[in-house]
Every structure is written in C-alpha cells, then in structure tokens.
Design an enzyme around this catalytic site. Structure first.
Site, PDB file in Angstrom:
ATOM      1  N   LYS A   1      13.312 -14.442 -11.183  1.00  0.00           N
ATOM      2  CA  LYS A   1      12.953 -13.364 -12.119  1.00  0.00           C
ATOM      3  C   LYS A   1      11.928 -13.880 -13.129  1.00  0.00           C
ATOM      4  CE  LYS A   1      14.027 -10.744 -10.415  1.00  0.00           C
ATOM      5  NZ  LYS A   1      14.680 -10.418  -9.212  1.00  0.00           N
TER       6      LYS A   1
ATOM      7  N   HIS B   1      19.035 -36.491  -8.733  1.00  0.00           N
ATOM      8  CA  HIS B   1      18.322 -36.950  -7.536  1.00  0.00           C
ATOM      9  C   HIS B   1      16.841 -36.591  -7.563  1.00  0.00           C
ATOM     10  CE1 HIS B   1      22.069 -38.239  -5.825  1.00  0.00           C
ATOM     11  NE2 HIS B   1      22.593 -37.025  -5.990  1.00  0.00           N
TER      12      HIS B   1
ATOM     13  N   GLU C   1       8.475 -14.488 -11.501  1.00  0.00           N
ATOM     14  CA  GLU C   1       7.838 -13.233 -11.063  1.00  0.00           C
ATOM     15  C   GLU C   1       7.151 -12.508 -12.212  1.00  0.00           C
ATOM     16  OE1 GLU C   1      10.227 -11.074  -7.449  1.00  0.00           O
ATOM     17  OE2 GLU C   1      11.298 -11.232  -9.326  1.00  0.00           O
TER      18      GLU C   1
ATOM     19  N   CYS D   1       0.816  -1.213   0.000  1.00  0.00           N
ATOM     20  CA  CYS D   1       0.000   0.000   0.000  1.00  0.00           C
ATOM     21  C   CYS D   1       0.851   1.265   0.000  1.00  0.00           C
ATOM     22  CB  CYS D   1      -0.865   0.015   1.252  1.00  0.00           C
ATOM     23  SG  CYS D   1      -1.805  -1.481   1.492  1.00  0.00           S
TER      24      CYS D   1
ATOM     25  N   ARG E   1       5.037  -0.059  -6.084  1.00  0.00           N
ATOM     26  CA  ARG E   1       5.057  -0.852  -4.848  1.00  0.00           C
ATOM     27  C   ARG E   1       4.093  -2.037  -4.918  1.00  0.00           C
ATOM     28  NH1 ARG E   1       7.052   2.313  -0.326  1.00  0.00           N
ATOM     29  NH2 ARG E   1       5.809   1.070   1.081  1.00  0.00           N
TER      30      ARG E   1
ATOM     31  N   GLU F   1      18.189 -16.948  -8.681  1.00  0.00           N
ATOM     32  CA  GLU F   1      17.717 -15.590  -8.952  1.00  0.00           C
ATOM     33  C   GLU F   1      17.123 -15.514 -10.372  1.00  0.00           C
ATOM     34  OE1 GLU F   1      16.994 -13.118  -7.350  1.00  0.00           O
ATOM     35  OE2 GLU F   1      17.070 -11.417  -8.712  1.00  0.00           O
TER      36      GLU F   1
ATOM     37  N   LYS G   1       6.329  -4.459  -4.294  1.00  0.00           N
ATOM     38  CA  LYS G   1       7.748  -4.092  -4.277  1.00  0.00           C
ATOM     39  C   LYS G   1       8.298  -4.136  -2.862  1.00  0.00           C
ATOM     40  CE  LYS G   1      11.553  -2.587  -5.960  1.00  0.00           C
ATOM     41  NZ  LYS G   1      12.308  -3.616  -6.695  1.00  0.00           N
TER      42      LYS G   1
ATOM     43  N   ASN H   1      -1.721   2.103   5.869  1.00  0.00           N
ATOM     44  CA  ASN H   1      -0.841   1.001   5.458  1.00  0.00           C
ATOM     45  C   ASN H   1      -0.547   0.179   6.705  1.00  0.00           C
ATOM     46  OD1 ASN H   1      -0.677   2.297   3.045  1.00  0.00           O
ATOM     47  ND2 ASN H   1       1.504   2.817   3.185  1.00  0.00           N
ATOM     48  N   GLY H   2      -0.467  -1.140   6.554  1.00  0.00           N
ATOM     49  CA  GLY H   2      -0.149  -1.980   7.708  1.00  0.00           C
ATOM     50  C   GLY H   2      -1.331  -2.874   8.051  1.00  0.00           C
TER      51      GLY H   2
ATOM     52  N   TRP I   1      -3.066  -2.758  -1.396  1.00  0.00           N
ATOM     53  CA  TRP I   1      -2.690  -4.132  -1.736  1.00  0.00           C
ATOM     54  C   TRP I   1      -3.434  -5.000  -0.726  1.00  0.00           C
ATOM     55  CZ3 TRP I   1       0.222  -8.303   0.366  1.00  0.00           C
ATOM     56  CH2 TRP I   1       0.736  -9.215  -0.570  1.00  0.00           C
TER      57      TRP I   1
END
Ligand code: G6P
Length: 607
Positions: free
Chosen positions: A484, A503, A487, A2, A27, A480, A602, A97-98, A72
């Site tokens: 990417k 394995h 995402e 948010c 964000r 990584e 973000k 926010n929170g 969000w």
C-alpha cells in the site's frame, strides 16, 4: 487499464461518453479520446492527459453516435497521437482494450496495401483491417472479417462515418458489456460507466460480436451464429460509485469496510451453521474429495491468499500452497486432480490470474473455486465454484475493502474445510460465527484510530525507504502494508518476516529507515519483541501497531499505535486497517494522486 464507452442514441451523447470515461478513470490510464459521427464525418477529440481535459476540449462537440476510450500505454508512449480512437482514412474509427500479438505482421501487410500508419499502437491495424473489408460488406461483416485475422486479446468498439446509427462491438479476452436503454444502446468495459444511463446489461461472452442500433441489437457468437444473451439488472447503484463526503475513493473504501464485511458475511452470520453450499451446490460433492489447496492470485489478492495458507493449515489441517498467478501459468508444476484451485481476484478480469486458472484446468484440475468481487466476471465464469465478496465497486487503485472481504471469504472457506475434516466441533463453530458477527464492529473500532495514524504519517513524508515487519499470519499483512505504501506514496517499502531481519535487512536499518511492525498479542509476541530490540539497538525508528496487553512501551524512537485487544485468528483483518490508513495519510502528506497512482492500473487485463 484501458476503458471503453460507446453510445448510439437520439440525443447528444458526448457528455455521456465523457462521464462514462470519468467513471473508468479509476482503472488507470494515461490518455483519453473520443470520436463521434456527425454529418457523415468522424469528429475526433483526444488528450494526452486527464479526462477533464478531454471534457473541456469536447465541450462543443455534437454527436448521436460515438465511442470513447481511456488508454493505458502498452505499445507506444502515452501521447495524443497514440491515444484512441484510431481511424482509417476518415471512414472507420476504433477503440480497443487488450493486445494484438500479430500486429507487426499485419502492419507490414497493410502498409504494402497503401495504408498509412499515424500511431505506434497495435490498435491502428484493426481500424485499417476493417476499412480494407468494408467495401465488400456491412460494418458488421467487415469487423467480423478483421477479427478473424487477429491473434490476441481485445474488446473493441467500431463506428463508420457513413453509418450514423450503428456501432459494432466485440470481445475476446477483455470484458465488454452492452447497456440496454429505451430507443438507445450503450457499450462499456465496466458497469460503472453505464449506471448513469441504464441498469439493464448484457454480459458479452468470449468471441461475441454485437451490432448495436438505436432500437435493437443483434449478438453473434464466435462462429457467426446469431445468439440470445440474457439481460441482467445490475445490483450496483449510481451512489455506490460517488465520492460523497470523502476526499478520495481510497479513504471512502477504507471506511466502507465494516459494511463490506457485514455484506460479505451476511448469509453466513444469519445462519446457525456453516455449509459447503455457500460456495455453490457442487461444493457438497467436491469439497469432501479435496486433499490440498492451491491459491493463485496477483498483488493484494495474493496477500490474502498468503494469510489463508496459515488459516487453512492450522485450523483445517489441509495443505495449502499460494502462488503468484503470473509465475504459475508458465512453470511446469505437478497437477493433482484432488487439489482445489482457488483463484482470488477483486476484478475477476486480471489477465494473469485468468490465464493461470485456464492453465490449471488444462493440466487436469477440475476443482476450481473463485473468490471474486465482480459477478459474471471472466474468472467467475471459468470456475466451478464461487464465493462473491460483496465489497461493492472498488474505485481506488490501491485495493482496501476488496482485500479484507477476501480475507473474510477465505476464513469461511477455512471453517467449512475444517468442519468437513472433523476439526471444528459445534462449540468452536459457534465461537467463530460469533467472532465473525462481531468483526464489522471490531473494524469500526480500529477506524477510530485514524487521527493518531494521520499524526504518525507525518514522520514518513520525507523518507525514501521503509521496512515492514510481521510474523506468522501477520507477515502477509506487513507485506500488504508495504505494498500500500509503495503504491500510493512512492516510498520504497519492503516487508520481512521479523525473524529474517538479522539475515540481511538489518544492514539497512538506521535513523532514516522507519520500521513498521505489526505486533499482535499472539504466541510469537516475545520473539517479535526481540526482533524489535535488534532494530532499536541500531538506531532505527520503530512504529509499532501493538495490541492491548502487549506491554510494548512508547520510548525514544519507538512510536506505539495502541490497537484493540487481540482478535485471535481474525487479527490479520484488524491489523490491515491501520496500515491502509498509514499509507493513505503518508500519500496525503506527499501530495500524490492517491486514487490514481502513477503507472498503475486497477484492473490489469494484459499480461
Ligand atoms: C492490480 C491492482 C491491485 C490488485 C491486482 C490484482 O495490480 O492495482 O490492487 O491487487 O491488480 O487484481 P485483482 O482484480 O485480480 O484482485
């Protein structure tokens, strides 16, 4: 996550609020809204979609005082009715926010008092609580009383219909800044939203409540005492958050890496030798006492920590553990005051990393170092030592330049530790400094491979899964690369240390499973080549990012991207670049929202 923007001015502030929200879009959010006070009424506009839609809907709105928000979803689905601001009886409006942990119990109490709830959010209780106290005092006092009843984390902005020139804001556990203008003031959860109006900023501290007026502001700490907080001049400029010639922020940020690395390494590369002081004055006394290192981080930042483990153990000979911050904070671990706890975070606000740091301190760890891209962030302020990566604002949700600059910072930590432990003689030190100076140019050379990677990406567009392989310090780079890809292209991707292939994951390999391999020309190359043969023999399609001189040949089902010569210990940084570009171009092929991938944020400021 948010975002909050608020303003009080002697002009229409609606476009400022909307532009601020546009700056915060990166964000991650799923709905947006704003409220202005006009003619002693609250005028609210909300949208379940993008900020652009909110801009259209609010084109004719006028107000000189207002608060705005991107949400969000946590409590309640993303919808217009759950979008902020939330209001109480057309008098009080709140953005938040929170997460308020005791909202259910407060909701029950407020319902009993006759308050009607029109959303599923935890935030709405804050609006009603403030309303319930407003009759007995000022908006400031009513907000302070309400806050004292909340359990959880918040950054809030509050306005009242009958108070046309005043905004109240507060923070605890979520970031909030006050922007200082001339005869006007602003609040925001992130500096990038304020750059359009001011560079003068006050970083509110834990528990602060601020009463923001046209001409002045007053800050009160958690105990209600009036306090002074320093006004800082932000180093960011508006251009640094503009897209410029690029199609997406992610592409821009991938290309900014040579400069970001040069900036991060500037002070060191200009000097003749490495000193602990680059991590803060106290490093001179702390570092010699350190017996081992514990790295705590999430997501991409955790991957940089995993690479650093290889460097720290091999070059500096110091034991190193890397933990996912959200796991560490809840497990029973064995504290040792001689451990240096290193948190790595682009934003410096990630709730899990911050909580892990606070937990580490509570269990007796006094040696703390933050590697972070945001000065004055919570993680920086909670740490004794710090090294700022100087990547500049990173807007794309998928982290790129923050990652490679974290690696550069961690390499510096490795060298300083190695030197203190007598494992870095003057010649070797000069050699590493030379390699670091050359790093931006080496990254530039890899960026020149972009057209070839764009071609390669076409093979992935209709695939549903991909496997990424690496060995040694390049295994976290493979991880990584997989992160990417998943995402931003939504292709399921997993990374394996290549030796583990047999394995289990080998069972998945067929013509529909592209296998991406990071193939540096290092001591594990021959082992890796055998692993690649195992894939080829099962009909898998290989995409090999191979250093010059590896002699891996292009053939049926084997695509090679010829990388420059092997860069020694800095090779993981160079091998990151093509994987970022691969994910970017696959996402372009698939037409996904590259900078704002679905469901992601973000800066994850909730647990
Ligand atoms: C989110 C972001 C990731 C980032 C992670 C940790 O998930 O989408 O890109 O790696 O948070 O963030 P931090 O700011 O602590 O590095």
């Amino acid at each position: 996550m948010c975002g909050i923007v608020g303003a009080v001015a002697k002009r229409n502030i609606v476009s400022m609020l909307v532009n601020g929200l546009l700056r915060l879009e990166y964000r991650g959010y799923d709905s947006a809204g704003l409220v202005v006070v006009h003619d002693a009424k609250l005028e609210r506009v909300r949208s379940a979609g993008r900020v652009a839609e909110l801009a259209t809907k609010s084109a004719n709105t006028y107000g000189e005082l207002g608060i705005a928000h991107t949400r969000w979803a946590t409590h309640g689905v993303p919808s217009e009715r759950n979008a902020h601001p939330h209001m109480s009886r057309d008098l009080i409006a709140v953005v938040h926010n929170g997460i308020i942990e005791n909202y259910e119990e407060l909701r029950t109490e407020l319902t009993a008092q006759g308050y009607e709830f029109t959303s599923d959010t935890d935030t709405e209780v804050i609006a009603h609580l403030i309303h319930s106290h407003y009759a007995q005092g000022s908006l400031l006092v009513a907000t302070q009383m309400a806050l004292s009843q909340l359990v959880g984390a918040y950054a809030i902005g509050v306005v009242a219909a009958d108070n046309p020139h005043q905004l109240i804001a507060a923070r605890k556990g979520s970031p909030l800044l006050l922007g200082v203008g001339v005869g006007e003031h602003f609040v925001a959860s992130d500096m990038s939203a304020l750059l359009q109006v001011t560079k003068n900023v006050v970083y509110l501290e834990e528990g602060d409540v601020v009463e923001v007026n046209l001409a002045n502001y007053r800050i009160f700490d958690q105990q209600g005492n009036a306090v002074q907080r320093a006004v800082h001049v932000s180093e960011l400029d508006n251009d640094s958050v503009e897209l410029g010639e690029y199609q997406h922020y992610m592409q821009k940020e991938i290309h900014e890496q040579p400069q970001a690395l040069a900036n991060t390494l500037e002070s060191v590369c200009n000097s003749q030798s490495l000193v602990p002081g680059i991590f803060g004055a106290e490093a001179n006394t702390i570092f010699p006492q350190v017996e081992s290192i514990l790295i705590l981080a999430c997501g991409t930042s955790n991957h940089s920590g995993q690479v650093a483990k290889y460097w720290l153990e091999e070059i500096a000979g110091i034991p190193c553990n890397v933990e996912i911050a959200s796991e560490y904070r809840y497990r029973v671990s064995v504290p040792n005051p001689k451990i240096l706890v290193v948190t790595i975070s682009q934003s410096g606000e990630t709730a899990d990393t911050l909580a892990a740091l606070i937990h580490a301190k509570a269990t007796g760890h006094a040696f703390t170092l933050a590697i972070c891209n945001v000065p004055e962030s919570a993680i920086i302020r909670q740490s004794k030592l710090r090294l700022l990566t100087r990547a500049g604002p990173e807007i794309g949700v998928a982290s790129t330049k923050a990652f490679t600059t974290q690696l550069a910072a961690l390499f510096l930590l490795t060298l300083v530790m190695a030197k203190l432990r007598g494992r870095l003689n003057a010649d070797r030190e000069q050699q590493f400094l030379h390699e670091l100076r050359h790093l931006p140019a080496a990254v530039q050379k890899v960026l020149a491979l972009e057209p070839k990677i764009a071609e390669m990406a076409k093979h992935f567009a209709n695939k549903h899964h991909a496997l990424f392989l690496g060995r040694g310090m390049h295994f976290p780079i493979a991880a990584e690369g997989a992160l990417k890809l998943k995402e931003i292209s939504y292709i399921h991707a997993e990374a394996y240390p290549a030796g583990e292939l047999k394995h289990g994951p080998l069972a998945l390999v067929d013509a529909d499973m592209p296998v991406v391999s990071v193939a540096p020309n290092d001591t594990l190359l021959e082992k890796l080549k055998s692993n690649l043969q195992e894939v080829k023999a099962r009909g898998g399609e290989l995409f090999v990012f191979a250093d010059a001189q590896t002699h891996i040949k292009e053939s049926d089902g084997v695509h090679i991207l010829q990388m420059p010569e092997h860069a020694g210990f800095l090779s993981p940084i160079l091998h990151t670049i093509p994987l970022q570009l691969l994910a970017y171009y696959v996402a372009l092929e698939k037409g996904t929202d590259v900078d704002k991938p679905r469901n992601l944020a973000k800066s994850v400021t909730v647990e």
